[in-house]
Design an enzyme around this catalytic site. Structure first.
Site, PDB file in Angstrom:
ATOM      1  NE  ARG A  97      -1.395   2.149   3.147  1.00  0.00           N
ATOM      2  CZ  ARG A  97      -0.354   3.103   3.615  1.00  0.00           C
ATOM      3  NH1 ARG A  97       0.088   3.611   2.860  1.00  0.00           N
ATOM      4  NH2 ARG A  97       0.105   2.679   4.603  1.00  0.00           N
ATOM      5  CB  SER A  98       3.909   2.018   1.598  1.00  0.00           C
ATOM      6  OG  SER A  98       4.087   2.311   2.933  1.00  0.00           O
ATOM      7  N   GLY A 137      10.183  13.718  -1.189  1.00  0.00           N
ATOM      8  CA  GLY A 137      11.385  14.038  -0.076  1.00  0.00           C
ATOM      9  C   GLY A 137      10.749  15.071   0.662  1.00  0.00           C
ATOM     10  N   GLY A 144      11.124  15.304  11.360  1.00  0.00           N
ATOM     11  CA  GLY A 144      10.180  15.031  10.349  1.00  0.00           C
ATOM     12  C   GLY A 144       8.667  15.947  10.869  1.00  0.00           C
ATOM     13  CB  CYS A 244       1.242  15.824  -1.389  1.00  0.00           C
ATOM     14  SG  CYS A 244       1.925  17.107  -2.644  1.00  0.00           S
ATOM     15  CD  GLN A 285     -17.900 -15.130  30.470  1.00  0.00           C
ATOM     16  OE1 GLN A 285     -17.195 -14.306  31.042  1.00  0.00           O
ATOM     17  NE2 GLN A 285     -19.062 -15.717  30.533  1.00  0.00           N
ATOM     18  CG  LEU A 344      -2.114 -16.511  16.037  1.00  0.00           C
ATOM     19  CD1 LEU A 344      -3.438 -15.800  15.971  1.00  0.00           C
ATOM     20  CD2 LEU A 344      -1.383 -16.446  14.418  1.00  0.00           C
ATOM     21  CD  GLU A 369       1.647  10.044   4.064  1.00  0.00           C
ATOM     22  OE1 GLU A 369       1.129  11.282   4.228  1.00  0.00           O
ATOM     23  OE2 GLU A 369       2.053   9.751   3.122  1.00  0.00           O
ATOM     24  N   GLY A 370       2.562  12.038   9.392  1.00  0.00           N
ATOM     25  CA  GLY A 370       2.061  12.563  10.760  1.00  0.00           C
ATOM     26  C   GLY A 370       2.174  11.754  11.667  1.00  0.00           C
TER      27      GLY A 370
HETATM   28  P1  TGC Z   1      -0.123  25.373   9.197  1.00  0.00           P
HETATM   29  O1  TGC Z   1       0.298  26.837   9.780  1.00  0.00           O
HETATM   30  O2  TGC Z   1      -1.144  24.865   9.734  1.00  0.00           O
HETATM   31  O3  TGC Z   1      -0.010  25.366   7.525  1.00  0.00           O
HETATM   32  C1  TGC Z   1       0.647  26.150   6.795  1.00  0.00           C
HETATM   33  C2  TGC Z   1       0.118  26.098   5.579  1.00  0.00           C
HETATM   34  O4  TGC Z   1      -0.472  24.777   4.825  1.00  0.00           O
HETATM   35  C3  TGC Z   1      -1.820  24.705   5.024  1.00  0.00           C
HETATM   36  N1  TGC Z   1      -2.214  23.243   5.362  1.00  0.00           N
HETATM   37  C4  TGC Z   1      -2.681  22.453   4.790  1.00  0.00           C
HETATM   38  N2  TGC Z   1      -2.659  22.309   3.235  1.00  0.00           N
HETATM   39  C5  TGC Z   1      -3.301  21.116   2.899  1.00  0.00           C
HETATM   40  N3  TGC Z   1      -3.496  20.040   3.595  1.00  0.00           N
HETATM   41  C6  TGC Z   1      -3.219  20.018   5.105  1.00  0.00           C
HETATM   42  N4  TGC Z   1      -3.258  18.888   5.723  1.00  0.00           N
HETATM   43  C7  TGC Z   1      -2.704  21.370   5.407  1.00  0.00           C
HETATM   44  N5  TGC Z   1      -2.428  21.805   6.642  1.00  0.00           N
HETATM   45  C8  TGC Z   1      -2.043  22.932   6.623  1.00  0.00           C
HETATM   46  C9  TGC Z   1      -2.267  25.637   5.846  1.00  0.00           C
HETATM   47  O5  TGC Z   1      -3.597  26.383   5.468  1.00  0.00           O
HETATM   48  C10 TGC Z   1      -1.112  26.942   5.403  1.00  0.00           C
HETATM   49  O6  TGC Z   1      -1.692  27.427   4.196  1.00  0.00           O
HETATM   50  P2  TGC Z   1      -1.226  28.923   4.221  1.00  0.00           P
HETATM   51  O7  TGC Z   1      -1.737  29.222   2.804  1.00  0.00           O
HETATM   52  O8  TGC Z   1      -1.949  29.792   5.305  1.00  0.00           O
HETATM   53  O9  TGC Z   1       0.127  29.115   4.150  1.00  0.00           O
HETATM   54  O10 TGC Z   1       1.300  24.592   9.438  1.00  0.00           O
HETATM   55  P3  TGC Z   1       1.873  24.120  10.557  1.00  0.00           P
HETATM   56  O11 TGC Z   1       3.392  24.500  10.652  1.00  0.00           O
HETATM   57  O12 TGC Z   1       1.144  24.360  11.886  1.00  0.00           O
HETATM   58  O13 TGC Z   1       1.736  22.522  10.621  1.00  0.00           O
HETATM   59  C11 TGC Z   1       2.082  21.888  11.643  1.00  0.00           C
HETATM   60  C12 TGC Z   1       1.958  20.386  11.399  1.00  0.00           C
HETATM   61  C13 TGC Z   1       2.613  19.715  12.590  1.00  0.00           C
HETATM   62  C14 TGC Z   1       0.346  19.984  11.277  1.00  0.00           C
HETATM   63  C15 TGC Z   1       2.525  19.965  10.068  1.00  0.00           C
HETATM   64  O14 TGC Z   1       4.082  20.478   9.715  1.00  0.00           O
HETATM   65  C16 TGC Z   1       2.587  18.608   9.897  1.00  0.00           C
HETATM   66  O15 TGC Z   1       1.592  17.953   9.329  1.00  0.00           O
HETATM   67  N6  TGC Z   1       3.648  17.701  10.267  1.00  0.00           N
HETATM   68  C17 TGC Z   1       3.628  16.379   9.869  1.00  0.00           C
HETATM   69  C18 TGC Z   1       4.843  16.146   8.744  1.00  0.00           C
HETATM   70  C19 TGC Z   1       4.518  15.016   8.091  1.00  0.00           C
HETATM   71  O16 TGC Z   1       3.345  14.332   7.909  1.00  0.00           O
HETATM   72  N7  TGC Z   1       5.219  14.338   7.193  1.00  0.00           N
HETATM   73  C20 TGC Z   1       5.122  13.187   6.269  1.00  0.00           C
HETATM   74  C21 TGC Z   1       6.195  13.317   5.298  1.00  0.00           C
HETATM   75  S1  TGC Z   1       5.833  12.050   3.976  1.00  0.00           S
HETATM   76  C22 TGC Z   1       5.629  10.551   4.627  1.00  0.00           C
HETATM   77  O17 TGC Z   1       5.603  10.528   5.626  1.00  0.00           O
HETATM   78  C23 TGC Z   1       5.402   9.645   3.562  1.00  0.00           C
HETATM   79  S2  TGC Z   1       5.082   7.880   4.213  1.00  0.00           S
HETATM   80  C24 TGC Z   1       4.653   7.409   2.819  1.00  0.00           C
HETATM   81  C25 TGC Z   1       4.338   5.863   2.713  1.00  0.00           C
HETATM   82  O18 TGC Z   1       5.446   5.108   2.572  1.00  0.00           O
HETATM   83  O19 TGC Z   1       3.090   5.451   2.544  1.00  0.00           O
HETATM   84  P1  FAD Z   2      10.161  13.438  14.816  1.00  0.00           P
HETATM   85  O1  FAD Z   2       9.513  14.434  14.399  1.00  0.00           O
HETATM   86  O2  FAD Z   2      11.574  13.673  15.505  1.00  0.00           O
HETATM   87  O3  FAD Z   2       9.152  13.170  16.106  1.00  0.00           O
HETATM   88  C1  FAD Z   2       9.680  12.373  17.287  1.00  0.00           C
HETATM   89  C2  FAD Z   2       8.686  12.295  18.574  1.00  0.00           C
HETATM   90  O4  FAD Z   2       8.174  13.571  19.081  1.00  0.00           O
HETATM   91  C3  FAD Z   2       7.285  11.681  17.908  1.00  0.00           C
HETATM   92  O5  FAD Z   2       6.909  10.675  18.813  1.00  0.00           O
HETATM   93  C4  FAD Z   2       6.373  12.536  17.774  1.00  0.00           C
HETATM   94  O6  FAD Z   2       5.193  12.390  17.798  1.00  0.00           O
HETATM   95  C5  FAD Z   2       6.789  13.763  18.952  1.00  0.00           C
HETATM   96  N1  FAD Z   2       6.548  14.999  18.749  1.00  0.00           N
HETATM   97  C6  FAD Z   2       6.830  15.724  17.763  1.00  0.00           C
HETATM   98  N2  FAD Z   2       6.263  16.881  17.980  1.00  0.00           N
HETATM   99  C7  FAD Z   2       5.401  17.082  19.198  1.00  0.00           C
HETATM  100  C8  FAD Z   2       4.962  17.946  19.892  1.00  0.00           C
HETATM  101  N3  FAD Z   2       4.856  19.119  19.419  1.00  0.00           N
HETATM  102  N4  FAD Z   2       4.631  17.640  21.103  1.00  0.00           N
HETATM  103  C9  FAD Z   2       4.594  16.665  21.510  1.00  0.00           C
HETATM  104  N5  FAD Z   2       5.395  15.590  20.834  1.00  0.00           N
HETATM  105  C10 FAD Z   2       5.994  15.734  19.713  1.00  0.00           C
HETATM  106  N6  FAD Z   2       8.909  11.132   4.795  1.00  0.00           N
HETATM  107  C11 FAD Z   2       8.977  11.370   3.713  1.00  0.00           C
HETATM  108  O7  FAD Z   2       9.145  12.657   3.451  1.00  0.00           O
HETATM  109  N7  FAD Z   2       8.679  10.596   2.348  1.00  0.00           N
HETATM  110  C12 FAD Z   2       8.523   9.506   2.659  1.00  0.00           C
HETATM  111  O8  FAD Z   2       8.311   8.851   1.694  1.00  0.00           O
HETATM  112  C13 FAD Z   2       8.551   8.908   3.941  1.00  0.00           C
HETATM  113  N8  FAD Z   2       8.475   7.563   4.401  1.00  0.00           N
HETATM  114  C14 FAD Z   2       8.794   6.737   5.396  1.00  0.00           C
HETATM  115  C15 FAD Z   2       8.757   5.655   5.541  1.00  0.00           C
HETATM  116  C16 FAD Z   2       9.272   4.853   6.884  1.00  0.00           C
HETATM  117  C17 FAD Z   2       9.205   3.389   6.864  1.00  0.00           C
HETATM  118  C18 FAD Z   2       9.155   5.783   7.892  1.00  0.00           C
HETATM  119  C19 FAD Z   2       9.262   5.101   9.156  1.00  0.00           C
HETATM  120  C20 FAD Z   2       9.244   7.224   7.811  1.00  0.00           C
HETATM  121  C21 FAD Z   2       8.885   7.404   6.627  1.00  0.00           C
HETATM  122  N9  FAD Z   2       8.771   9.236   6.284  1.00  0.00           N
HETATM  123  C22 FAD Z   2       8.998   9.691   4.958  1.00  0.00           C
HETATM  124  C23 FAD Z   2       9.255   9.913   7.391  1.00  0.00           C
HETATM  125  C24 FAD Z   2       8.018  10.128   8.369  1.00  0.00           C
HETATM  126  O9  FAD Z   2       7.070  11.049   7.846  1.00  0.00           O
HETATM  127  C25 FAD Z   2       8.544  11.033   9.728  1.00  0.00           C
HETATM  128  O10 FAD Z   2       9.223   9.830  10.483  1.00  0.00           O
HETATM  129  C26 FAD Z   2       7.661  11.368  10.744  1.00  0.00           C
HETATM  130  O11 FAD Z   2       6.828  12.512  10.068  1.00  0.00           O
HETATM  131  C27 FAD Z   2       8.283  11.650  12.035  1.00  0.00           C
HETATM  132  O12 FAD Z   2       9.481  12.357  11.868  1.00  0.00           O
HETATM  133  P2  FAD Z   2      10.612  11.959  12.625  1.00  0.00           P
HETATM  134  O13 FAD Z   2      10.920  10.585  12.269  1.00  0.00           O
HETATM  135  O14 FAD Z   2      11.449  12.881  12.558  1.00  0.00           O
HETATM  136  O15 FAD Z   2      10.210  12.001  14.077  1.00  0.00           O
END
Ligand code: TGC
Ligand code: FAD
Length: 389
Positions: A97-98, A137, A144, A244, A285, A344, A369-370
């Protein structure tokens, strides 16, 4: 009215709420998972390899970029169908799925949503066909959860951009022909399509993973990587990558339902066969409470994702709603996988059975993905109006 036996994995007959077309998509992907994924996936996980052979077959079934329009070689499905694809693929393995999530939601979607006509025409048909693989990336080694603090930067130099920095934990990194790379610029965060082989661009696979072993995860390095302005995406600010993530996270709300169903089904069958103290453990149970609780939580997750999908198809879905469902459904699945592993007994610790593999995979799904905490804080911000990050 006589009681009709219910499907334990769909106690509320959520399937009856699907259209004929959505049911057909689900059945097609379910067959693919049963016939092509399940026979090999335990071995892939043990060996730590991604089954590359499945890519052309997934493409043939229209699973890559499934919601994008036919003019780019895509299937033009609705959001609920995309969710069902994720659910059925993750019933096989989160790594499969990833692969589909990253290709579809994190690479094809930004090219479609923010790309020029030339970029769309050049990349999307080949990506739908599985001939070009993408990676995304965003995450960097220093943290992250806070992508606004990214260090990777792109500087304008004549008609080009020069990128420096590093990305970490990138799914498909070593497989990818192109990377969607997010970098800080004088105008805020921007995205670039960087081709494999561009001088200064390198990918290095992450080893020793105990999770998502049937998926390639990499670090990416950018050392004065020069790309033309024509490779830049037309979006500025964090809303580019977050937009995205909303697409991918939506699919991830569905995926773990599949993993949970796989674990629940295996645990139920095992419990009916396993005789201890002169009766099957399913007749105790304690075990029935566990299985009933799994069925309850799967049902709630199914209804949550279906309503989310209906909202998305109506153009009304909001990121906070996605956060709530990602948090709830991944938590549901990881709890069920761990509980199924326990039912199991000793047999549960081997990859002969699926729960330990799903439980380990879901450790990644609950983080990427957060993280769970990030999504809880997004919901907390919505209900209080106070940003607690
Ligand atoms: P914030 O100030 O809330 O927003 C900044 C701007 O972005 C807009 N926005 C969004 N737009 C679309 N979708 C969303 N979910 C959005 N959230 C916010 C917002 O309206 C604003 O726009 P503008 O025009 O006003 O500038 O941003 P923030 O800095 O407060 O956000 C904080 C936080 C923690 C929620 C955000 O940084 C976050 O989501 N952090 C987690 C990062 C994360 O999820 N990384 C994932 C990396 S990719 C990955 O993990 C792939 S794994 C794939 C796989 O193998 O399946
Ligand atoms: P950190 O951000 O360092 O977080 C460490 C801990 O701190 C976590 O428990 C978190 O919940 C906690 N934390 C963070 N903020 C707060 C707060 N304000 N208050 C309290 N606790 C907090 N990323 C990509 O860009 N592209 C990909 O394709 C991708 N694929 C991935 C595949 C795998 C297998 C994995 C494991 C990760 C992947 N990621 C990818 C990265 C993924 O999105 C990050 O691992 C994730 O966003 C968390 O970032 P980090 O690992 O640096 O942890």
């Amino acid at each position: 009215m006589p009681a009709v036996p219910l499907n334990p994995a769909d106690l509320y007959d959520v399937r009856s709420l699907l259209t004929d077309e959505e049911r057909m998509v689900q059945d097609t992907v379910a067959r693919f998972t049963d016939e092509r994924v399940l026979p090999i996936i335990g071995d892939c996980f043990d060996k730590g390899v991604f089954p590359m052979d499945l890519i052309p077959e997934m493409a043939e079934l229209g699973l890559l970029g499934a919601t994008l329009p036919a003019e780019y070689g895509c299937a033009g499905m609705n959001a609920v169908s995309y969710g069902l694809i994720c659910q059925e693929l993750e019933r096989g393995d989160s790594g499969i799925r990833s692969f589909a999530s990253v290709q579809s939601s994190l690479c094809m979607y930004p090219i479609y949503a923010y790309g020029s006509d030339e970029q769309r025409a050049r990349w999307l048909p080949q990506m739908a066909a599985g001939k070009i693989i993408g990676c995304f990336g965003l995450t960097e080694p220093h943290g992250g959860s806070d992508p606004a603090n990214m260090k990777t930067n792109a500087k304008r130099d004549g008609g080009d951009w020069v990128i420096n920095g590093a990305k970490m934990w990138i799914t498909n990194g070593n497989l990818a022909h192109i990377a969607i790379v997010w970098a800080q610029t004088v105008d805020g965060i921007q995205g670039f399509i960087v081709e494999k082989g561009t001088p200064g661009f390198a990918a290095q696979e992450v080893h020793k993973k105990m999770s998502l072993r049937a998926s390639v995860t990499s670090a990416l390095f950018f050392d004065n990587v020069r790309v033309p302005d024509s490779s830049r995406l037309n979006v500025k600010g964090l809303k580019g990558p977050l937009g995205c993530l909303t697409q991918a996270r939506y699919g991830i709300t569905w995926g773990p339902i599949g993993a949970a169903i796989a674990c629940f089904t295996e645990a139920t069958e095992y419990a009916k066969q396993r005789v201890l103290f002169e009766r099957p453990i399913a007749a105790t149970q304690a075990v029935q409470l566990k299985l009933a609780d799994m069925a309850r939580r799967i049902t709630l997750a199914q209804l949550l994702s279906l309503q989310l999908g209906r909202l998305k198809d109506a153009g009304k879905m909001q990121p906070t709603q996605v956060s709530l469902a990602k948090w709830n459904n991944v938590r549901m699945a990881i709890d069920i996988a761990r509980e199924a592993r326990d039912i199991l007994g000793g047999a549960g610790i081997t990859t002969e059975h699926c729960p330990i593999r799903h439980a380990l995979n879901l450790e990644s799904v609950i983080t990427y993905e957060g993280t769970e905490t990030v999504h809880q804080l997004v919901v907390g911000r919505e209900v209080t109006g106070i940003n607690a990050f």
